[in-house]
Design an enzyme around this catalytic site. Structure first.
Site, PDB file in Angstrom:
ATOM      1  N   GLY A 216       0.836  -1.209   0.000  1.00  0.00           N
ATOM      2  CA  GLY A 216       0.000   0.000   0.000  1.00  0.00           C
ATOM      3  C   GLY A 216       0.855   1.237   0.000  1.00  0.00           C
ATOM      4  N   ASN A 217       0.278   2.364   0.380  1.00  0.00           N
ATOM      5  CA  ASN A 217       1.067   3.585   0.533  1.00  0.00           C
ATOM      6  C   ASN A 217       0.427   4.465   1.595  1.00  0.00           C
ATOM      7  OD1 ASN A 217      -0.877   5.448  -0.828  1.00  0.00           O
ATOM      8  ND2 ASN A 217      -0.473   4.050  -2.532  1.00  0.00           N
TER       9      ASN A 217
END
Ligand code: C5P
Length: 414
Positions: A216-217
């Site tokens: 993810g981020n």
């Protein structure tokens, strides 16, 4: 997916209703209820005579606010601040407006709190006259109405029909349903995106590695949600596709679709993009995903994850663009402007918002952001660090300007 309720341009508007002493006052609680149902906030100021026709209790119950009748509230030993009421309102509707009230409005007389509020109001004012036929047709009344019209007050036409006196003719107060429509139309003119469809992507994407882990981020989705709120405030119908985020958006004109992966984002974007007028891609889409999602939780401590590229949503939709205005985001750590311009051209965007990571309080998770706006003419506008809600307004105003929707932006309500 949240179901969209029908949207009214009255949503969030502050409407002050002034009621003077005519039998038509009995219709006002119904009108106030309609305003409330449409999402407006309503306050009511009554003349003493109006309070004979419609009870303050009824009006305070439907409006959910205390009613103002006198300059002095002896029960509470306080002075009712008519100036504040006038300043509070986005619009002041005087309905019913009797011949007496119209006459006093025209001459600037101020012997009750409704008239004092009228004199000190700076917001748009609408008036719905109501009186008997011959009073309405009297040249003195006609002159007063004309005087008020010339001063910029909107006078709603009276209806023709049966009057309380038993006579037939002009003088009935404009039907409350029509009053509602007139006010909705008025506010729609102040909403420069009214009738436009805006599609926004926001937040991060999660690409599954195994049942409990993902790539993810740090994107929070805050910027995209602020864009959606501002677009809806400007009257647009908004489709917001939001990746995993703790942000919530609640507005009758915003439909939120929650997604997790870049593929889900792609599929929905393809559908929404076709019919939108403006598309804003603020999502931080993962550039890659694991080739294989493990069925069971990975036990090893050292692993190698093989990845493949996700489809570039903006780039692909940019190629099929017809009349849509396409806005993208870029987050660069070096050669910021050059890279952003290259990205805008390659992905066929009309405008790119360049985020910088140079200021610690920008981007991921913060409520503030610092941006540059770059357009196809390569003009670069630089802005200081500011709240994301203000950044959203700047971006939407630029879109308005570029698309010449910029009809009455300066008149937009507070
Ligand atoms: O190439 P980069 O990820 O920096 O591009 C940023 C812009 O492209 C953003 O507007 C982002 O939402 C969009 N994007 C996308 N699909 C991807 C990658 C980025 O729509 N797979």
């Amino acid at each position: 997916m949240k179901k969209r309720k029908s949207f009214s341009t009255l949503f969030g508007k502050k409407i002050l209703v002034g009621v003077s002493g005519s039998i038509a006052a009995y219709k006002i609680p119904e009108l106030v209820r309609s305003f409330i149902k449409k999402g407006a906030e309503v306050r009511v100021v009554l003349t003493r005579d109006a309070a004979q026709f419609v009870t303050p209790l009824t009006l305070s119950t439907v409006s959910k606010h205390d009613i103002t009748i006198d300059f002095i509230d002896s029960e509470k030993s306080k002075w009712n601040n008519h100036v504040e009421l006038g300043l509070w309102a986005d619009l002041f509707l005087i309905a019913p407006a009797t011949a007496n009230t119209l006459s006093k409005m025209a001459t600037g007389s101020c012997d009750n709190i409704l008239l004092a509020t009228f004199l000190s109001s700076t917001c748009p004012i609408f008036c719905a006259p109501a009186m008997d036929r011959d009073m309405y047709l009297n040249s003195a009344t006609k002159k007063n109405i004309e005087t008020l019209r010339k001063r910029g007050i909107t006078i709603l036409d009276v209806d023709n029909g049966e009057l309380a006196s038993g006579l037939h003719g002009l003088g009935r107060m404009c039907d409350i349903h029509n009053i509602l429509i007139k006010l909705e139309n008025f506010f729609s003119k102040l909403m420069p995106f009214f009738g436009k469809k805006i599609f926004i992507t926001a937040g991060p994407t999660y690409e599954k590695i195994d049942p409990v882990r993902f790539i993810g981020n740090f994107s929070s989705g805050k910027m995209g949600c602020e864009l959606a709120r501002q677009a809806a405030y400007y009257g647009a119908t908004v489709d917001l596709i939001l990746g995993p985020s703790s942000e919530t958006v609640n507005h009758p004109n915003i439909t939120v679709c929650n997604i997790e992966t870049a593929d889900e984002l792609f599929d929905l974007s393809e559908k929404k993009f076709k019919n939108c007028d403006v598309a804003i891609f603020s999502a931080a889409v993962s550039d890659f995903k694991p080739i294989k999602i493990e069925k069971e939780k990975i036990k090893q401590k050292t692993i190698t994850i093989k990845t493949i590229a996700n489809r570039d949503i903006v780039a692909m939709l940019g190629q099929s663009k017809k009349n849509q205005f396409l806005v993208g985001f870029a987050l660069e750590t070096e050669n910021e402007e050059r890279n952003a311009i290259e990205k805008m051209k390659r992905k066929n965007m009309d405008l790119i918002v360049l985020n910088s990571l140079r200021n610690k309080k920008t981007c991921f998770g913060y409520n503030t952001n610092q941006i540059k706006l770059i357009d196809q003419d390569l003009s670069i506008q630089e802005f200081p660090l500011m709240e994301k809600s203000k950044v959203a307004k700047i971006i939407l105003d630029e879109i308005l300007f570029k698309n010449k929707y910029y009809n009455s932006i300066n008149k937009i309500l507070k």
